[in-house]
Design a protein around this motif. Sequence first.
Motif, PDB file in Angstrom:
ATOM      1  N   GLU A   5       0.609  -1.189  -0.103  1.00 47.37           N
ATOM      2  CA  GLU A   5       0.116   0.064  -0.240  1.00 47.37           C
ATOM      3  C   GLU A   5       0.997   1.299  -0.022  1.00 47.37           C
ATOM      4  O   GLU A   5       0.368   2.432  -0.221  1.00 47.37           O
ATOM      5  N   GLU A   6       2.062   1.229   0.292  1.00 51.08           N
ATOM      6  CA  GLU A   6       3.065   2.353   0.350  1.00 51.08           C
ATOM      7  C   GLU A   6       3.371   2.945  -1.145  1.00 51.08           C
ATOM      8  O   GLU A   6       4.024   3.736  -1.382  1.00 51.08           O
ATOM      9  N   VAL A   7       2.916   1.990  -2.122  1.00 47.07           N
ATOM     10  CA  VAL A   7       3.508   2.462  -3.569  1.00 47.07           C
ATOM     11  C   VAL A   7       2.253   3.121  -4.058  1.00 47.07           C
ATOM     12  O   VAL A   7       1.152   3.235  -4.239  1.00 47.07           O
ATOM     13  N   TRP A   8       3.124   4.363  -4.910  1.00 49.72           N
ATOM     14  CA  TRP A   8       2.246   5.363  -5.866  1.00 49.72           C
ATOM     15  C   TRP A   8       1.304   4.510  -6.635  1.00 49.72           C
ATOM     16  O   TRP A   8       1.786   3.502  -7.676  1.00 49.72           O
ATOM     17  N   GLY A   9       0.097   4.524  -6.701  1.00 49.78           N
ATOM     18  CA  GLY A   9      -0.626   4.099  -7.637  1.00 49.78           C
ATOM     19  C   GLY A   9      -1.401   2.900  -7.196  1.00 49.78           C
ATOM     20  O   GLY A   9      -2.399   2.306  -7.733  1.00 49.78           O
ATOM     21  N   ILE A  10      -1.200   2.482  -6.045  1.00 52.80           N
ATOM     22  CA  ILE A  10      -1.899   1.352  -5.565  1.00 52.80           C
ATOM     23  C   ILE A  10      -2.844   1.843  -4.508  1.00 52.80           C
ATOM     24  O   ILE A  10      -2.539   2.248  -3.557  1.00 52.80           O
ATOM     25  N   GLY A  11      -4.315   1.614  -4.932  1.00 52.53           N
ATOM     26  CA  GLY A  11      -5.208   2.132  -4.075  1.00 52.53           C
ATOM     27  C   GLY A  11      -5.751   1.088  -3.149  1.00 52.53           C
ATOM     28  O   GLY A  11      -5.065   0.154  -3.046  1.00 52.53           O
ATOM     29  N   ARG A  12      -6.801   1.739  -2.259  1.00 54.92           N
ATOM     30  CA  ARG A  12      -7.343   0.587  -1.338  1.00 54.92           C
ATOM     31  C   ARG A  12      -7.844  -0.544  -1.864  1.00 54.92           C
ATOM     32  O   ARG A  12      -7.578  -1.720  -1.657  1.00 54.92           O
ATOM     33  N   GLN A  13      -8.460  -0.160  -3.168  1.00 54.66           N
ATOM     34  CA  GLN A  13      -9.150  -1.496  -3.806  1.00 54.66           C
ATOM     35  C   GLN A  13      -7.967  -2.621  -4.431  1.00 54.66           C
ATOM     36  O   GLN A  13      -8.143  -3.750  -4.239  1.00 54.66           O
ATOM     37  N   THR A  14      -6.926  -1.967  -5.012  1.00 56.33           N
ATOM     38  CA  THR A  14      -5.992  -2.689  -5.534  1.00 56.33           C
ATOM     39  C   THR A  14      -5.218  -3.505  -4.301  1.00 56.33           C
ATOM     40  O   THR A  14      -4.838  -4.732  -4.479  1.00 56.33           O
ATOM     41  N   LYS A  15      -5.030  -2.562  -3.265  1.00 56.59           N
ATOM     42  CA  LYS A  15      -4.513  -3.330  -2.211  1.00 56.59           C
ATOM     43  C   LYS A  15      -5.394  -4.585  -1.688  1.00 56.59           C
ATOM     44  O   LYS A  15      -4.535  -5.664  -1.445  1.00 56.59           O
ATOM     45  N   GLN A  16      -6.557  -4.585  -1.723  1.00 53.09           N
ATOM     46  CA  GLN A  16      -7.381  -5.538  -1.249  1.00 53.09           C
ATOM     47  C   GLN A  16      -7.298  -6.562  -2.299  1.00 53.09           C
ATOM     48  O   GLN A  16      -6.988  -7.867  -1.585  1.00 53.09           O
ATOM     49  N   LYS A  17      -7.362  -6.379  -3.587  1.00 50.27           N
ATOM     50  CA  LYS A  17      -7.263  -7.472  -4.470  1.00 50.27           C
ATOM     51  C   LYS A  17      -6.064  -8.105  -4.533  1.00 50.27           C
ATOM     52  O   LYS A  17      -6.084  -9.498  -4.470  1.00 50.27           O
ATOM     53  N   LEU A  18      -4.863  -7.630  -4.057  1.00 49.62           N
ATOM     54  CA  LEU A  18      -3.644  -8.042  -3.901  1.00 49.62           C
ATOM     55  C   LEU A  18      -3.465  -8.972  -2.570  1.00 49.62           C
ATOM     56  O   LEU A  18      -2.967 -10.018  -2.647  1.00 49.62           O
ATOM     57  N   GLN A  19      -4.082  -8.429  -1.545  1.00 49.82           N
ATOM     58  CA  GLN A  19      -3.944  -9.192  -0.262  1.00 49.82           C
ATOM     59  C   GLN A  19      -4.638 -10.535  -0.510  1.00 49.82           C
ATOM     60  O   GLN A  19      -4.551 -11.478   0.278  1.00 49.82           O
ATOM     61  N   ASP A  20      -5.858 -10.149  -0.950  1.00 48.44           N
ATOM     62  CA  ASP A  20      -6.636 -11.759  -1.441  1.00 48.44           C
ATOM     63  C   ASP A  20      -5.819 -12.679  -1.801  1.00 48.44           C
ATOM     64  O   ASP A  20      -6.373 -13.839  -1.690  1.00 48.44           O
ATOM     65  N   ARG A  21      -4.820 -12.477  -2.671  1.00 46.30           N
ATOM     66  CA  ARG A  21      -3.850 -13.293  -3.326  1.00 46.30           C
ATOM     67  C   ARG A  21      -2.733 -13.655  -2.395  1.00 46.30           C
ATOM     68  O   ARG A  21      -1.765 -14.176  -2.753  1.00 46.30           O
ATOM     69  N   GLY A  22      -2.864 -13.189  -1.039  1.00 44.32           N
ATOM     70  CA  GLY A  22      -1.526 -13.361  -0.332  1.00 44.32           C
ATOM     71  C   GLY A  22      -0.407 -12.555  -0.642  1.00 44.32           C
ATOM     72  O   GLY A  22       0.553 -12.461  -0.117  1.00 44.32           O
TER      73      GLY A  22
END
Lengths: 126, 419
Positions: free
Chosen positions: B181-198
């Motif tokens: 989530e510290e990366v520029w361009g990774i919003g809350r939704q994207t973060k969630q998507k990625l976290q869902d995949r570990g």
Amino acid sequence: MNYQGDRTTGFASPAGDNIEGTIDLMSVALDLRQPSRYPVRVEGDALLGRSIRHGDILVVDSAVSPRAGVVVVASVGDELRVCELTQRAGEWWLRSSSPQASSVQVDDDTDVAIWAVATGLVRTDV
Amino acid sequence: MRVYGLIDGNSFYCSCQRAFEPRLKHRPVVVLSNNDGCAIARTREAKALGVKMGDAWHIARKRPESQSVVWYSSNYALYADMSRRMYQVLAERLPAVEPYSIDEMFLDLSDLPGDLHERCRQIRQDVAEHAKIPTCIGWGPTKTIAKLANGLAKDHPHLDGLCDLMDPVVRQDWYRRTGIEEVWGIGRQTKQKLQDRGIETIADFVALDTKSVQQMLTVVGGRVQAELRGQSCLPLSDISATRKSIASTRTFGRLLLKWDEIREAIAHYATRAAEKLREDRLEAAHLSVLMQTNPHNGDPWYAKHAAITIEPTSDARDLIRHATELGRALWLPGYRYFKAGVILSDLRPAGSQGLMFASRDPIQSATVMAALDAVNARFGSGTLRPGSTGLKRTWSPRQSLLSARYTTRLEEIVRARSW
């Protein structure tokens, strides 16, 4: 019409190659577009000895290196002061214009810091 | 070798206030949003007291621990001038600077002679001394990495405000320790998507197969990943090239019911937008107006916007006429309006299109507008203005805690006692 003493219609101006433009005071001492320049309004007549009066506008520059004898704006605790800067044994001191007051040493630890060095002065009520 | 840097002002708005008031040096300072609504900038001391971004002022100020906090209305005239100073210090020292936001600038640090770390340390010191703004600088082979480095410099005091992510080994080490989530361009939704995949850390994300990233997060996500891998996809952009639209929207100082009041506000916004157009020597060929009620106070929700294509112009009078006509159609009685705005788009260079049947004489229009701008440049913004923008302006945003405009108004410059 932009006549500078050069483009005459009858006789060619002998000054044609020597046109230098009017002195621009703004670009010398007063240019506030420079990122380090700030205007400061002087309050009080303590620096009359330096010909600085109440109500004068000092142009100060935070990029100019301090030298002994210059007028500076300095932060002393919570306030900004206009005063003279002196140097003693390699240390910088703010010297009060009043003989009774003792000088104050410039020192980050005691919250005394040079804010900017005066480079020009504007007086609007002469 | 390409090197991008990102410099940003620490608690920028608060630092602008501090620059002129020594008494604020160690005190908690908070700057409020337009209309004195909520906290939008906080010093370290204010954060330590628990003031959060977005905290409502009328609630936060009553908390016992907020007693020592010094609150300010946002003073955008001051912040813009301080941002200008910061930019100028940088532009005098580096080949290219891109002002990305009022307090963040991308830097071209490629092929500079000497030690880059020392160079950045010096730049940071110069900005602090000349423009009086404390900053952090991060740098790396891409903009995304520079932005990440900047964030690390801010979050880790032992870095002394500087973070170098040029070295892939150093980078990998931070990637393993830093959340995605510290990366520029990774919003809350994207973060969630990625976290869902570990996927938790940047290192996890960078290690993903390029194709699957693109499938999951489209081209945009793919670009973020490439940039994090050190492949530059985003060059520095020019200031002028990026302006695609001009928006002038504000929440009102109080809720407005009457069309007459809203019309004044809309005329004012159109005037401001027209000024910005002329500053950049542009004309607009598209205008839209929006109007809405407060989504948070329990009032019935009403939000509408309308747009039209217009003859390209930067004349305030034309834009006011179009904007108020559109606004009139949007306004319905019975609602308490909270916010309105005028947005200009389809921008083009002034005079680029000779209209055969222009409804206004372009020379006469330019003369009138130039006179208007000259008066306002000399005597202060808003000195001379169209009558339709109102005289009393009871809808103006609240700015009860506004500091002086130290660098843009002669009557408000810093005062110092001679000693």
